[in-house]
Scaffold this motif. Structure first.
Motif, PDB file in Angstrom:
ATOM      1  N   SER A  49       0.856  -1.182   0.000  1.00  0.00           N
ATOM      2  CA  SER A  49       0.000   0.000   0.000  1.00  0.00           C
ATOM      3  C   SER A  49       0.893   1.233   0.000  1.00  0.00           C
ATOM      4  O   SER A  49       1.881   1.283   0.730  1.00  0.00           O
ATOM      5  CB  SER A  49      -0.911  -0.012   1.232  1.00  0.00           C
ATOM      6  N   ILE A  50       0.544   2.233  -0.826  1.00  0.00           N
ATOM      7  CA  ILE A  50       1.349   3.435  -0.994  1.00  0.00           C
ATOM      8  C   ILE A  50       0.454   4.660  -0.938  1.00  0.00           C
ATOM      9  O   ILE A  50      -0.646   4.653  -1.515  1.00  0.00           O
ATOM     10  CB  ILE A  50       2.088   3.407  -2.352  1.00  0.00           C
ATOM     11  N   ASP A  51       0.900   5.718  -0.243  1.00  0.00           N
ATOM     12  CA  ASP A  51       0.200   6.997  -0.301  1.00  0.00           C
ATOM     13  C   ASP A  51       0.315   7.525  -1.729  1.00  0.00           C
ATOM     14  O   ASP A  51       1.413   7.775  -2.221  1.00  0.00           O
ATOM     15  CB  ASP A  51       0.815   7.991   0.677  1.00  0.00           C
ATOM     16  N   ASP A  52      -0.823   7.688  -2.388  1.00  0.00           N
ATOM     17  CA  ASP A  52      -0.803   7.974  -3.820  1.00  0.00           C
ATOM     18  C   ASP A  52      -0.178   9.322  -4.162  1.00  0.00           C
ATOM     19  O   ASP A  52       0.422   9.483  -5.222  1.00  0.00           O
ATOM     20  CB  ASP A  52      -2.238   7.904  -4.373  1.00  0.00           C
ATOM     21  N   TRP A 105     -11.310 -10.798   3.593  1.00  0.00           N
ATOM     22  CA  TRP A 105     -10.586 -10.108   4.656  1.00  0.00           C
ATOM     23  C   TRP A 105     -10.642  -8.615   4.373  1.00  0.00           C
ATOM     24  O   TRP A 105     -10.230  -8.172   3.288  1.00  0.00           O
ATOM     25  CB  TRP A 105      -9.127 -10.531   4.687  1.00  0.00           C
ATOM     26  N   ALA A 106     -11.148  -7.826   5.298  1.00  0.00           N
ATOM     27  CA  ALA A 106     -11.153  -6.371   5.173  1.00  0.00           C
ATOM     28  C   ALA A 106      -9.933  -5.837   5.907  1.00  0.00           C
ATOM     29  O   ALA A 106      -9.825  -5.958   7.133  1.00  0.00           O
ATOM     30  CB  ALA A 106     -12.432  -5.778   5.770  1.00  0.00           C
ATOM     31  N   VAL A 107      -8.985  -5.256   5.159  1.00  0.00           N
ATOM     32  CA  VAL A 107      -7.703  -4.833   5.718  1.00  0.00           C
ATOM     33  C   VAL A 107      -7.560  -3.324   5.582  1.00  0.00           C
ATOM     34  O   VAL A 107      -7.812  -2.757   4.512  1.00  0.00           O
ATOM     35  CB  VAL A 107      -6.539  -5.544   4.991  1.00  0.00           C
ATOM     36  N   ASP A 108      -7.151  -2.661   6.659  1.00  0.00           N
ATOM     37  CA  ASP A 108      -6.890  -1.224   6.634  1.00  0.00           C
ATOM     38  C   ASP A 108      -5.668  -0.976   5.751  1.00  0.00           C
ATOM     39  O   ASP A 108      -4.572  -1.469   6.040  1.00  0.00           O
ATOM     40  CB  ASP A 108      -6.635  -0.725   8.056  1.00  0.00           C
ATOM     41  N   ALA A 109      -5.852  -0.204   4.675  1.00  0.00           N
ATOM     42  CA  ALA A 109      -4.776   0.010   3.705  1.00  0.00           C
ATOM     43  C   ALA A 109      -3.604   0.790   4.289  1.00  0.00           C
ATOM     44  O   ALA A 109      -2.480   0.693   3.795  1.00  0.00           O
ATOM     45  CB  ALA A 109      -5.315   0.736   2.471  1.00  0.00           C
ATOM     46  N   ALA A 110      -3.851   1.575   5.329  1.00  0.00           N
ATOM     47  CA  ALA A 110      -2.787   2.400   5.905  1.00  0.00           C
ATOM     48  C   ALA A 110      -1.934   1.662   6.922  1.00  0.00           C
ATOM     49  O   ALA A 110      -0.785   2.031   7.156  1.00  0.00           O
ATOM     50  CB  ALA A 110      -3.386   3.643   6.566  1.00  0.00           C
ATOM     51  N   THR A 111      -2.476   0.604   7.537  1.00  0.00           N
ATOM     52  CA  THR A 111      -1.771  -0.060   8.634  1.00  0.00           C
ATOM     53  C   THR A 111      -1.580  -1.560   8.444  1.00  0.00           C
ATOM     54  O   THR A 111      -0.729  -2.161   9.108  1.00  0.00           O
ATOM     55  CB  THR A 111      -2.535   0.142   9.957  1.00  0.00           C
ATOM     56  N   GLY A 112      -2.381  -2.185   7.577  1.00  0.00           N
ATOM     57  CA  GLY A 112      -2.330  -3.632   7.425  1.00  0.00           C
ATOM     58  C   GLY A 112      -3.135  -4.381   8.472  1.00  0.00           C
ATOM     59  O   GLY A 112      -3.119  -5.614   8.523  1.00  0.00           O
ATOM     60  N   ARG A 113      -3.877  -3.662   9.285  1.00  0.00           N
ATOM     61  CA  ARG A 113      -4.691  -4.305  10.330  1.00  0.00           C
ATOM     62  C   ARG A 113      -5.950  -4.914   9.720  1.00  0.00           C
ATOM     63  O   ARG A 113      -6.635  -4.270   8.920  1.00  0.00           O
ATOM     64  CB  ARG A 113      -5.084  -3.277  11.397  1.00  0.00           C
ATOM     65  N   VAL A 114      -6.249  -6.164  10.092  1.00  0.00           N
ATOM     66  CA  VAL A 114      -7.480  -6.815   9.638  1.00  0.00           C
ATOM     67  C   VAL A 114      -8.649  -6.273  10.454  1.00  0.00           C
ATOM     68  O   VAL A 114      -8.701  -6.448  11.671  1.00  0.00           O
ATOM     69  CB  VAL A 114      -7.394  -8.345   9.765  1.00  0.00           C
TER      70      VAL A 114
END
Length: 285
Positions: A49-52, A105-114
Motif C-alpha cells: 500500500s502506498i500513499d498515492d 478479509w477487510a484490511v486497513d490500507a494504511a496499517t495492514g490491520r485486519v
C-alpha cells in the motif's frame, strides 16, 4: 485561448523486488494505492500500500493469514485483491482445488490491520447497499449459492436475497465496474485512423505489431508492442504525445516472450505504468 503544453514529471517510483511481478492495482477513496505482487521463486503472494500523492510506502510485503498468528491463507500463494472501499482493501483466498474465490478479509490500507474477516462468503459485486456475496454449499451433490448483502465496514449481514435468481440478477445490474468506482481509464487496442485514439498517423503506422492507447484532452498515451523480426522477442515502449509532439518515452519491457499489454492506466491526470514487471512508475501529465 491557447492550451498550455503539459509537463510530464515522475511523481514517484515503487520497486517491488527482483523476484516480484506486480500483479494488480486498486485505489481506495482515502488516497492509497494498493497492489498485489507475486514472487515466483518464493511462491508468495504479497500485498503493498502506498500513499498515492507522496509515494510513501504504508504497507509492504504483507502476507495474508487466516487469522492473527495463524496459518497462511491460500498457502501464501492462492490469494488476491477483490475490491476496495473508503480506506479498506478486501482480500480473498480460493476454494480448495478450484479457481473460485473463498473468504473475505477487510484490511486497513494504511496499517495492514485486519478490520474484519469472514471465511464463509464469496464476493460478487459492490452495490449501493453494500457487498453482494454468497455462501457456497452442496445439496444432493449439486453446488448451491445462498446470496446475502453484507456491510463493507463490518462484514455483518444486512439482508438475504437467498437463492432468488430474479432478485440476485437485479442486484447484479446495480453494480458498477471497478474502473468506474475508482475513476480509472484503461487503454484500448488502437486501430490506425481511430477517432478514439487520435494518434498521429506516423505513430500509428510505426506500430507494426500491436498498439494500446488512451486519450485525455489533447494528450495521448500509447504503448507500441513490437516483435523482433529475427529473435521473436517483444519490446513494449510507452510514449506520451501532445498534439503530435513527444513529451515522454520509456521502454516498459524488452526481450519478452509475450507483449506487456495491460501495463498502464490513467487516473486523475496521473499515468501509472509497470516497467519490467517489478517497478511501478507514476507520471503526472
Amino acid at each position: 485561448m491557447d492550451r498550455m503544453k503539459p509537463e510530464c514529471r515522475i511523481r514517484w517510483r515503487y520497486l517491488a523486488g527482483d523476484d516480484a511481478m506486480i500483479w494488480r492495482l486498486m485505489f481506495t477513496r482515502s488516497g492509497a494505492l494498493v497492489g498485489q505482487k507475486r514472487c515466483l521463486n518464493q511462491r508468495r503472494s504479497l500485498f503493498f500500500s502506498i500513499d498515492d500523492r507522496s509515494g510513501q510506502i504504508l504497507v509492504d510485503d504483507y502476507l495474508l493469514l487466516i487469522s492473527e498468528g495463524g496459518a497462511l491463507a491460500g498457502e501464501g500463494w492462492f490469494t488476491g485483491i477483490e475490491t476496495v472501499s473508503e480506506n479498506l482493501v478486501y482480500l480473498h483466498s480460493y476454494q480448495e482445488n478450484s479457481p473460485e474465490h473463498r473468504g473475505l478479509w477487510a484490511v486497513d490500507a494504511a496499517t495492514g490491520r485486519v478490520v474484519w474477516f469472514r471465511g464463509d462468503i464469496v464476493y460478487c459485486i459492490t452495490i449501493e447497499e453494500g457487498f453482494l456475496v454468497y455462501i457456497p454449499s452442496v445439496f444432493a451433490g449439486f453446488p448451491e449459492r445462498n446470496y446475502l448483502i453484507v456491510d463493507p465496514l463490518t462484514g455483518r449481514e444486512m439482508r438475504r436475497p437467498g437463492n432468488d435468481s430474479g432478485a440476485v440478477n437485479a442486484l447484479r445490474l446495480e453494480g458498477l465496474s471497478e474502473e468506474e468506482r475508482q475513476e480509472v481509464t484503461l487503454p484500448e487496442f488502437a486501430v490506425e485512423g481511430s477517432f478514439q485514439c487520435r494518434m498521429p498517423r506516423d505513430a500509428c503506422a510505426a506500430a507494426t505489431e500491436l498498439t494500446e492507447c488512451l486519450t485525455v484532452d489533447n494528450v495521448t498515451v500509447f504503448a507500441d508492442h513490437e516483435r523482433h523480426q529475427f529473435s521473436g522477442a517483444w519490446q513494449s515502449t510507452l510514449r506520451i504525445v501532445y498534439e503530435g509532439e513527444l513529451l515522454y518515452e520509456d521502454i516498459m519491457a524488452e526481450n519478452r516472450d509475450v507483449p506487456a499489454v495491460n501495463s498502464f492506466l490513467l487516473r486523475n491526470r496521473g499515468l501509472y505504468y509497470i516497467k519490467e514487471a517489478s517497478e511501478l512508475i507514476v507520471v503526472d501529465i
